[in-house]
Design an enzyme around this catalytic site. Structure first.
Site, PDB file in Angstrom:
ATOM      1  N   GLN A 173       0.807  -1.212   0.000  1.00 12.94           N
ATOM      2  CA  GLN A 173       0.000   0.000   0.000  1.00 12.94           C
ATOM      3  C   GLN A 173       0.841   1.264   0.000  1.00 12.94           C
ATOM      4  O   GLN A 173       2.014   1.253   0.394  1.00 12.94           O
ATOM      5  CB  GLN A 173      -0.952  -0.002   1.194  1.00 12.94           C
ATOM      6  N   HIS A 215       4.667   0.097   1.140  1.00 13.16           N
ATOM      7  CA  HIS A 215       5.020  -0.698   2.307  1.00 13.16           C
ATOM      8  C   HIS A 215       3.957  -1.761   2.582  1.00 13.16           C
ATOM      9  O   HIS A 215       2.842  -1.694   2.059  1.00 13.16           O
ATOM     10  CB  HIS A 215       5.164   0.194   3.545  1.00 13.16           C
ATOM     11  N   ARG A 234      -3.612   0.481  -3.164  1.00 15.92           N
ATOM     12  CA  ARG A 234      -2.975  -0.824  -3.058  1.00 15.92           C
ATOM     13  C   ARG A 234      -2.148  -1.164  -4.292  1.00 15.92           C
ATOM     14  O   ARG A 234      -2.503  -0.791  -5.408  1.00 15.92           O
ATOM     15  CB  ARG A 234      -4.023  -1.906  -2.806  1.00 15.92           C
ATOM     16  N   HIS A 276       0.104   5.694   0.697  1.00 12.55           N
ATOM     17  CA  HIS A 276      -0.860   6.670   1.203  1.00 12.55           C
ATOM     18  C   HIS A 276      -0.597   8.044   0.596  1.00 12.55           C
ATOM     19  O   HIS A 276       0.556   8.402   0.326  1.00 12.55           O
ATOM     20  CB  HIS A 276      -0.786   6.748   2.719  1.00 12.55           C
ATOM     21  N   GLU A 336       2.522   7.609   8.987  1.00  5.28           N
ATOM     22  CA  GLU A 336       2.415   6.524   9.958  1.00  5.28           C
ATOM     23  C   GLU A 336       3.675   6.392  10.812  1.00  5.28           C
ATOM     24  O   GLU A 336       4.795   6.537  10.307  1.00  5.28           O
ATOM     25  CB  GLU A 336       2.182   5.184   9.241  1.00  5.28           C
TER      26      GLU A 336
END
Length: 399
Positions: free
Chosen positions: A101, A261, A280, A103, A138
């Site tokens: 994935q 990642h 994805r 982001h 993240e």
């Protein structure tokens, strides 16, 4: 407004989750014998925590914040973010690999969110890319040894690994990297036919036993492991071009927007911007939007710095470039740690017997499996006792 609010949280039972990781960390009993993948702490509308407001009564945290915005968030956080908690905190436990994935940045998310809304794509549609208009940075802290695959390897390392495989498809993928960079490599792999995917993965697995180094052999072994979970998925080739890192308990990595990642296995704490936006790139049966993925993919090598606690016997705040969230390890041995509650925080109890006390003398026990929201009261919160807990906040709010 109370200084300590008890949270009840949703556990997401995704198929890749472990059965025992979250129970082992929190003490929650897995009564339904289901995979417990993620425990969400926050106000994201997809699964908001509930705030206990009386005997047996609770309300969703997003609704509670809407009704008490400045009291919960503080004026500074409210002015910056509006009536929402800036971060989403999770206990995550993976028994099997998640999807590859990437982001988006804030600007990319706002553009994608508006485009899909204007196109009337239902929010729960499997073809939807953007679930909200926020970016997603993240922070991951390992509770157990935690294996992560993230960020492109250097071209030399990719060349070294691909050159060990006797396959015309693999040779062409290297040529695409040399000619068109990481975007070209990913586009080529993602556009392979099912037959080409199967042939290329088989050639890598066959080369595994003959790999000349331990690192190469472990890389090819991971390809075989991914194949066992996702047969014929082109994401099985990702160990050849992404870094593979195993974190020790207490170690942290930061993943900014655009970094490809996935998590392979382990239990950890994941702290992120308040978003559920995911593009994805494989290891999934879910929707793949290759053009949109390539738009937001960071097309350069990236190896995350591994952040370690300052010592084995003290508290520390892990400093990263995340704009919306910051993670603090509070580790006490008959000692104290202070937090100035100028912004909202969520605390998770892990071990021992810790007590949080505000300046007015209000106290809150924080033992294993405690989930506490601390509003932005401006009060100085003192943590004392012996044990470990973790505090999620926004940058610049811890001492």
């Amino acid at each position: 407004m109370q200084n300590f609010l008890i949270l009840k949280n949703t556990i997401q039972t995704y198929v890749w989750g472990s059965f025992d990781g979250i129970p082992a960390f929190t003490g929650i009993v897995n009564t339904d014998d289901e995979p417990m993948a993620e425990l969400w702490m926050g106000a994201h509308p997809a699964a908001p925590s509930r705030v206990r407001i009386g005997k047996g009564d609770s309300v969703p945290l997003d609704k509670f914040i809407t009704e008490h915005s400045v009291e919960i968030l503080g004026k500074e956080t409210f002015d910056r973010y509006g009536a929402t908690l800036p971060f989403l905190f999770k206990v995550l436990s993976a028994a099997n690999p998640l999807s590859l994935q990437v982001h988006p940045t804030k600007a990319q998310a706002e553009t994608g969110w508006k485009r899909e809304n204007d196109s009337a794509i239902p929010l729960l549609s499997p073809n939807r890319n953007y679930k909200d208009n926020n970016h997603k940075q993240e922070i991951l802290l390992a509770i157990t040894p935690f294996t992560v695959m993230c960020g492109f390897r250097s071209p030399d390392k990719i060349r070294e690994l691909l050159s060990l495989v006797d396959s015309p498809i693999i040779r062409e993928s290297l040529a695409r990297l040399e000619r068109d960079g990481y975007h070209g490599l990913c586009q080529f792999l993602l556009e392979l036919t099912p037959e080409e995917r199967s042939a290329s993965i088989a050639s890598v697995i066959a080369a595994g036993p003959y790999a000349p180094s331990g690192e190469a052999r472990s890389t090819f072994t991971l390809v075989a492991r991914l194949f066992a979970h996702f047969p014929h998925d082109v994401g099985c080739l990702a160990p050849l071009y992404l870094n593979v890192i195993t974190l020790k308990p207490g170690e942290v990595i930061y993943l900014p927007e655009g970094i490809m990642h996935t998590y392979i296995q382990g239990t950890g704490l994941e702290l992120m911007s308040n978003s559920d936006n995911t593009l994805r790139g494989g290891l999934t049966a879910k929707h793949l939007d290759v053009p949109e993925l390539l738009k937001i993919l960071y097309p350069a090598p990236y190896t995350p710095e591994i952040l370690k606690p300052a010592s084995e016997n003290s508290s520390c705040t892990y400093k990263t470039d995340a704009k919306d969230c910051e993670l603090t390890l509070i580790r006490l041995n008959k000692s104290e740690f202070t937090y100035q509650a100028t912004a909202p925080a969520i605390v998770v109890g892990a071990t021992g017997d810790i007590t949080a006390t505000n300046q007015s003398g209000e106290t809150c026990p924080i033992g294993r499996g405690a989930f506490i929201l601390i509003p932005a009261s401006g009060s100085r919160i003192t943590f004392s006792g012996t044990g470990v807990c973790y505090l999620a906040s926004t940058p610049g709010t811890t001492d």
